[in-house]
Design a protein around this motif. Structure first.
Motif, PDB file in Angstrom:
ATOM      1  N   LEU A   1      -2.954  14.979   8.339  1.00 54.88           N
ATOM      2  CA  LEU A   1      -3.111  14.563   6.939  1.00 54.88           C
ATOM      3  C   LEU A   1      -3.031  13.054   6.772  1.00 54.88           C
ATOM      4  N   ILE A   2      -2.573  12.343   7.804  1.00 50.78           N
ATOM      5  CA  ILE A   2      -2.483  10.887   7.737  1.00 50.78           C
ATOM      6  C   ILE A   2      -3.858  10.272   7.445  1.00 50.78           C
ATOM      7  N   ARG A   3      -4.924  10.971   7.841  1.00 47.29           N
ATOM      8  CA  ARG A   3      -6.262  10.422   7.569  1.00 47.29           C
ATOM      9  C   ARG A   3      -6.512  10.361   6.063  1.00 47.29           C
TER      10      ARG A   3
ATOM     11  N   ASP B   1       1.660  -4.870  14.542  1.00 47.52           N
ATOM     12  CA  ASP B   1       2.920  -4.536  13.875  1.00 47.52           C
ATOM     13  C   ASP B   1       3.979  -4.135  14.898  1.00 47.52           C
ATOM     14  N   ASP B   2       5.229  -4.326  14.529  1.00 44.37           N
ATOM     15  CA  ASP B   2       6.366  -3.852  15.344  1.00 44.37           C
ATOM     16  C   ASP B   2       6.290  -4.328  16.785  1.00 44.37           C
ATOM     17  N   PHE B   3       5.830  -5.549  16.987  1.00 45.88           N
ATOM     18  CA  PHE B   3       5.708  -6.071  18.341  1.00 45.88           C
ATOM     19  C   PHE B   3       7.097  -6.180  18.975  1.00 45.88           C
TER      20      PHE B   3
ATOM     21  N   ASN C   1      -1.169  -1.116   6.356  1.00 43.73           N
ATOM     22  CA  ASN C   1      -0.823  -0.432   7.606  1.00 43.73           C
ATOM     23  C   ASN C   1      -1.847   0.663   7.890  1.00 43.73           C
ATOM     24  N   VAL C   2      -2.377   0.650   9.100  1.00 42.55           N
ATOM     25  CA  VAL C   2      -3.344   1.671   9.490  1.00 42.55           C
ATOM     26  C   VAL C   2      -2.774   2.416  10.692  1.00 42.55           C
ATOM     27  N   SER C   3      -2.715   3.722  10.597  1.00 44.53           N
ATOM     28  CA  SER C   3      -2.118   4.498  11.691  1.00 44.53           C
ATOM     29  C   SER C   3      -3.128   4.650  12.835  1.00 44.53           C
TER      30      SER C   3
ATOM     31  N   GLY D   1      11.171 -10.017   4.812  1.00 43.54           N
ATOM     32  CA  GLY D   1      12.451  -9.299   4.864  1.00 43.54           C
ATOM     33  C   GLY D   1      13.244  -9.464   3.592  1.00 43.54           C
ATOM     34  N   TYR D   2      14.377  -8.754   3.531  1.00 48.39           N
ATOM     35  CA  TYR D   2      15.188  -8.739   2.332  1.00 48.39           C
ATOM     36  C   TYR D   2      15.658 -10.136   1.933  1.00 48.39           C
ATOM     37  N   ALA D   3      15.771 -11.067   2.917  1.00 47.53           N
ATOM     38  CA  ALA D   3      16.206 -12.422   2.596  1.00 47.53           C
ATOM     39  C   ALA D   3      15.179 -13.127   1.705  1.00 47.53           C
TER      40      ALA D   3
ATOM     41  N   ALA E   1       1.445  -3.814   1.853  1.00 46.20           N
ATOM     42  CA  ALA E   1       1.477  -2.586   1.058  1.00 46.20           C
ATOM     43  C   ALA E   1       2.245  -1.522   1.831  1.00 46.20           C
ATOM     44  N   LEU E   2       3.265  -0.953   1.219  1.00 47.00           N
ATOM     45  CA  LEU E   2       4.106   0.042   1.887  1.00 47.00           C
ATOM     46  C   LEU E   2       4.096   1.348   1.089  1.00 47.00           C
ATOM     47  N   LEU E   3       3.821   2.421   1.782  1.00 46.13           N
ATOM     48  CA  LEU E   3       3.635   3.720   1.126  1.00 46.13           C
ATOM     49  C   LEU E   3       4.956   4.322   0.642  1.00 46.13           C
ATOM     50  N   ARG E   4       4.906   4.896  -0.537  1.00 47.40           N
ATOM     51  CA  ARG E   4       6.053   5.611  -1.111  1.00 47.40           C
ATOM     52  C   ARG E   4       5.570   6.944  -1.647  1.00 47.40           C
ATOM     53  N   TRP E   5       6.442   7.964  -1.588  1.00 49.59           N
ATOM     54  CA  TRP E   5       6.093   9.279  -2.094  1.00 49.59           C
ATOM     55  C   TRP E   5       7.082   9.652  -3.190  1.00 49.59           C
TER      56      TRP E   5
ATOM     57  N   VAL F   1      13.897  -9.873   8.218  1.00 48.27           N
ATOM     58  CA  VAL F   1      14.787 -11.024   8.095  1.00 48.27           C
ATOM     59  C   VAL F   1      15.688 -10.793   6.885  1.00 48.27           C
ATOM     60  N   GLU F   2      16.960 -10.540   7.166  1.00 45.78           N
ATOM     61  CA  GLU F   2      17.878 -10.150   6.086  1.00 45.78           C
ATOM     62  C   GLU F   2      18.769 -11.273   5.601  1.00 45.78           C
ATOM     63  N   GLU F   3      18.927 -12.309   6.430  1.00 40.35           N
ATOM     64  CA  GLU F   3      19.846 -13.392   6.056  1.00 40.35           C
ATOM     65  C   GLU F   3      19.140 -14.737   6.117  1.00 40.35           C
TER      66      GLU F   3
HETATM   67  P1  C2E Z   1       6.472  -1.592   8.957  1.00 43.25           P
HETATM   68  O1  C2E Z   1       5.001  -1.657   8.777  1.00 43.25           O
HETATM   69  O2  C2E Z   1       7.058  -2.305  10.109  1.00 43.25           O
HETATM   70  O3  C2E Z   1       7.070  -2.102   7.577  1.00 43.25           O
HETATM   71  C1  C2E Z   1       8.269  -2.800   7.474  1.00 43.25           C
HETATM   72  C2  C2E Z   1       9.394  -1.863   7.106  1.00 43.25           C
HETATM   73  O4  C2E Z   1      10.620  -2.607   7.136  1.00 43.25           O
HETATM   74  C3  C2E Z   1       9.301  -1.321   5.683  1.00 43.25           C
HETATM   75  O5  C2E Z   1       9.903  -0.042   5.693  1.00 43.25           O
HETATM   76  C4  C2E Z   1      10.164  -2.293   4.898  1.00 43.25           C
HETATM   77  O6  C2E Z   1      10.666  -1.756   3.696  1.00 43.25           O
HETATM   78  C5  C2E Z   1      11.263  -2.534   5.897  1.00 43.25           C
HETATM   79  N1  C2E Z   1      11.937  -3.820   5.684  1.00 43.25           N
HETATM   80  C6  C2E Z   1      11.423  -4.944   5.170  1.00 43.25           C
HETATM   81  N2  C2E Z   1      12.326  -5.946   5.169  1.00 43.25           N
HETATM   82  C7  C2E Z   1      13.454  -5.444   5.711  1.00 43.25           C
HETATM   83  C8  C2E Z   1      14.753  -6.001   5.982  1.00 43.25           C
HETATM   84  O7  C2E Z   1      15.035  -7.158   5.740  1.00 43.25           O
HETATM   85  N3  C2E Z   1      15.670  -5.163   6.558  1.00 43.25           N
HETATM   86  C9  C2E Z   1      15.362  -3.860   6.863  1.00 43.25           C
HETATM   87  N4  C2E Z   1      16.324  -3.123   7.385  1.00 43.25           N
HETATM   88  N5  C2E Z   1      14.149  -3.305   6.616  1.00 43.25           N
HETATM   89  C10 C2E Z   1      13.208  -4.089   6.053  1.00 43.25           C
HETATM   90  P2  C2E Z   1       9.235   1.203   4.991  1.00 43.25           P
HETATM   91  O8  C2E Z   1       8.534   0.809   3.733  1.00 43.25           O
HETATM   92  O9  C2E Z   1      10.278   2.265   4.932  1.00 43.25           O
HETATM   93  O10 C2E Z   1       8.119   1.620   6.022  1.00 43.25           O
HETATM   94  C11 C2E Z   1       8.438   2.043   7.306  1.00 43.25           C
HETATM   95  C12 C2E Z   1       7.212   2.145   8.183  1.00 43.25           C
HETATM   96  O11 C2E Z   1       6.334   3.157   7.711  1.00 43.25           O
HETATM   97  C13 C2E Z   1       6.373   0.875   8.189  1.00 43.25           C
HETATM   98  O12 C2E Z   1       6.954  -0.063   9.046  1.00 43.25           O
HETATM   99  C14 C2E Z   1       5.053   1.418   8.676  1.00 43.25           C
HETATM  100  O13 C2E Z   1       5.049   1.561  10.066  1.00 43.25           O
HETATM  101  C15 C2E Z   1       5.023   2.787   8.047  1.00 43.25           C
HETATM  102  N6  C2E Z   1       4.173   2.713   6.842  1.00 43.25           N
HETATM  103  C16 C2E Z   1       4.457   2.245   5.624  1.00 43.25           C
HETATM  104  N7  C2E Z   1       3.388   2.342   4.801  1.00 43.25           N
HETATM  105  C17 C2E Z   1       2.401   2.881   5.535  1.00 43.25           C
HETATM  106  C18 C2E Z   1       1.026   3.240   5.279  1.00 43.25           C
HETATM  107  O14 C2E Z   1       0.475   3.039   4.196  1.00 43.25           O
HETATM  108  N8  C2E Z   1       0.321   3.782   6.308  1.00 43.25           N
HETATM  109  C19 C2E Z   1       0.884   3.994   7.541  1.00 43.25           C
HETATM  110  N9  C2E Z   1       0.122   4.541   8.506  1.00 43.25           N
HETATM  111  N10 C2E Z   1       2.146   3.666   7.833  1.00 43.25           N
HETATM  112  C20 C2E Z   1       2.905   3.118   6.830  1.00 43.25           C
END
Ligand code: C2E
Ligand code: MG
Ligand code: MG
Ligand code: MG
Length: 285
Positions: free
Chosen positions: A86-88, A179-181, A117-119, A257-259, A60-64, A238-240
């Motif tokens: 406000l992240i809480r 994450d992000d290891f 994702n949990v901050s 990833g995008y691939a 799940a990825l946050l969008r505004w 992973v893009e390719e």
């Molecule tokens: P993340 O958790 O490492 O999430 C992966 C990010 O990489 C996402 O960006 C995703 O859209 C992007 N991504 C996925 N596949 C590819 C690819 O093939 N190529 C490239 N260039 N990028 C790719 P996004 O959605 O912009 O999120 C960025 C970061 O924001 C996340 O990195 C995460 O750390 C944070 N985030 C997102 N949602 C939340 C949330 O609900 N809570 C918290 N605390 N952080 C969040």
């Protein structure tokens, strides 16, 4: 003369600081309003276990959806939200929305795992673990299909209480991913003992695997380490298709990833899942 010039520079610098502070305040006001007015959304991106037959989880990825600036990615506001606390509240919204979505999927017979994702600041709140459990019960989300993603830095620097909290969650069936290891500083002695299931390798480690032997050597060793410790390695960004092939050959467990797929809104994700696994999706029809 030099003194006057110095004063002018200081004034200019002050003005820049004021502008930055003003922008930050404005963003903070807007974030507060965004929570009240429901301007946040979740996008979903699948992770696929190699060789690619099975969806391991959906992140799940946050969008505004900003009323004037359009759809904003976390980079544009997460840092500010962390700074002002406000992240809480935003994180709590993410938890609720993600768990509600997971519960609805399961009620419809769609057996997926959601990764949330949990901050660090959110997780360090004293009530975090209790709140997570309450929300799981309230939403009816299947606990065994909940995954939380924590940052490498938190995993490495988190207090004993936080690690103990994570350990208990895992006993209850929640999975934990780092994450992000590869972007922070890892204590290898500590890595071995961490209560986690999966380790997500940052995109920066993946980027050059197809054209750099050194990059391949590095990622190969990191994956061997992760596998050897009994964790699953998940490659991010992973893009390719060629990157996926290299990763599979060196023992990487899963890819995102995008691939495979871009982050999508819920209807698009459901359509993607149905096309990916027609049998699995039949239950939701
Ligand atoms: P993340 O958790 O490492 O999430 C992966 C990010 O990489 C996402 O960006 C995703 O859209 C992007 N991504 C996925 N596949 C590819 C690819 O093939 N190529 C490239 N260039 N990028 C790719 P996004 O959605 O912009 O999120 C960025 C970061 O924001 C996340 O990195 C995460 O750390 C944070 N985030 C997102 N949602 C939340 C949330 O609900 N809570 C918290 N605390 N952080 C969040
Ligand atoms: Mg993540
Ligand atoms: Mg990541
Ligand atoms: Mg990343």
């Amino acid at each position: 003369h030099a003194k006057a010039q110095g004063r002018r520079q200081v004034r200019r610098f002050d003005a820049q600081l004021d502008a930055a502070a003003e922008q930050r305040l404005q963003l903070e006001r807007e974030l507060r309003r965004a929570i009240e007015r429901g301007e946040f959304e979740l996008a979903f991106q699948p992770q696929v276990r190699l060789p690619g037959q099975e969806v391991v989880a959906v992140e799940a990825l946050l969008r505004w959806r900003h009323p004037e600036r359009g759809l904003l990615l976390p980079n544009a506001f997460i840092h500010a939200a962390e700074e002002c606390g406000l992240i809480r509240e935003i994180g709590d919204w993410v938890l609720q929305r993600a768990l509600r979505t997971l519960a609805a999927w399961h009620a419809a017979g769609l057996d997926q795992r959601i990764a949330i994702n949990v901050s660090p600041r959110q997780l360090a709140q004293p009530g975090f673990f209790a709140r997570l459990r309450t929300l799981i019960v309230e939403t009816g989300a299947p606990i065994g299909r909940v995954e939380i993603e924590i940052t490498e830095t938190l995993a490495m620097q988190g207090s004993d209480a936080v690690l103990e909290g994570l350990r208990e969650l895992r006993c209850e069936g929640i999975s934990v991913a780092i994450d992000d290891f590869g972007t922070g500083y890892s204590n290898l002695a500590r890595l071995r003992k961490l209560p986690v299931d999966r380790v997500k390798l940052d995109r920066s480690l993946i980027q050059d695997v197809t054209h750099s032997a050194e990059a391949r050597t590095l990622i190969h060793s990191v994956i061997a380490l992760i596998n050897g410790l009994g964790f699953e390695a998940v490659a991010e960004g992973v893009e390719e298709a060629a990157q996926k092939d290299v990763l599979r050959a060196i023992g990487c467990g899963a890819v995102q990833g995008y691939a495979i797929a871009r982050p999508m809104d819920e209807p698009a994700l459901l359509a993607w899942l149905a096309a990916f696994d027609p049998d699995g999706a039949r239950a939701t029809a």
